[in-house]
Write a protein that holds these residues in place. Structure first.
Motif, mmCIF file in Angstrom:
data_model
loop_
_atom_site.group_PDB
_atom_site.id
_atom_site.type_symbol
_atom_site.label_atom_id
_atom_site.label_comp_id
_atom_site.label_asym_id
_atom_site.label_seq_id
_atom_site.Cartn_x
_atom_site.Cartn_y
_atom_site.Cartn_z
ATOM 1 N N THR A 162 -52.310 30.520 10.432
ATOM 2 C CA THR A 162 -52.795 31.827 10.870
ATOM 3 C C THR A 162 -51.649 32.653 11.431
ATOM 4 N N SER A 204 -57.967 34.396 4.332
ATOM 5 C CA SER A 204 -58.957 35.011 5.204
ATOM 6 C C SER A 204 -58.248 36.068 6.036
ATOM 7 N N THR A 236 -59.045 38.705 9.083
ATOM 8 C CA THR A 236 -60.021 39.027 10.114
ATOM 9 C C THR A 236 -59.546 40.232 10.909
ATOM 10 N N ASN A 269 -65.219 41.887 14.253
ATOM 11 C CA ASN A 269 -64.715 40.621 13.713
ATOM 12 C C ASN A 269 -64.983 40.483 12.209
ATOM 13 N N ASN A 281 -64.532 39.738 8.488
ATOM 14 C CA ASN A 281 -63.730 38.703 7.840
ATOM 15 C C ASN A 281 -63.796 38.907 6.333
#
Length: 137
Positions: free
Chosen positions: A35, A70, A72, A78, A80
């Motif tokens: 991430t 992904s 976000t 939030n 996604n």
């Protein structure tokens, strides 16, 4: 002749061992995993810096080992977005959904364990535009 044959085989084996290096692509593919938090986007016109936008600071990108992506956004409740990505020859390709056909293609400018910078370039009305996306872990 037997001595020459042994020397040739030994030399061949030595060259084989030293020529087997790690593929740079494998390094990039592994290094991008995980991430990343957005930091900013820098904008350039004809290679001249014009401005920065820190809206990217509220976006997180997650690159999984299976090619899943992904994205976000904290600002949009939030939100996604799921997609796919590939990394090859310092090129990052990202798409929404499972289809890479309409994907966005970025050049990776910097990729370390803590920093990722990729850029998109395009020309419009004779002006070269570049957006540099800055992310960190």
């Amino acid at each position: 002749m037997n001595k020459f044959l042994r020397l040739t085989i030994a030399l061949f084996m030595l060259l084989t061992v030293f020529s087997c290096g790690k593929d740079e692509q494998d390094d990039d593919s592994l290094l991008i995993l995980g991430t990343w938090a957005g930091v900013k986007i820098d904008y350039y016109e004809n290679n001249k810096f014009t401005r920065s936008n820190d809206n990217l600071a509220r976006v997180k990108f997650t690159f999984n080992s299976d090619g899943a992506l992904s994205i976000t956004s904290i600002d949009i409740e939030n939100e996604n977005n799921a997609g796919k990505y590939t990394v090859k020859d310092k090129t990052l390709t990202m798409s929404e959904g499972d289809d890479l056909a309409g994907a966005l293609v970025f050049k990776i400018l910097k990729l370390t364990s803590t920093e990722l910078v990729f850029a998109e370039e395009y020309t419009e009305d004779g002006i070269l535009y570049r957006e540099e996306w800055h992310l960190k872990r």
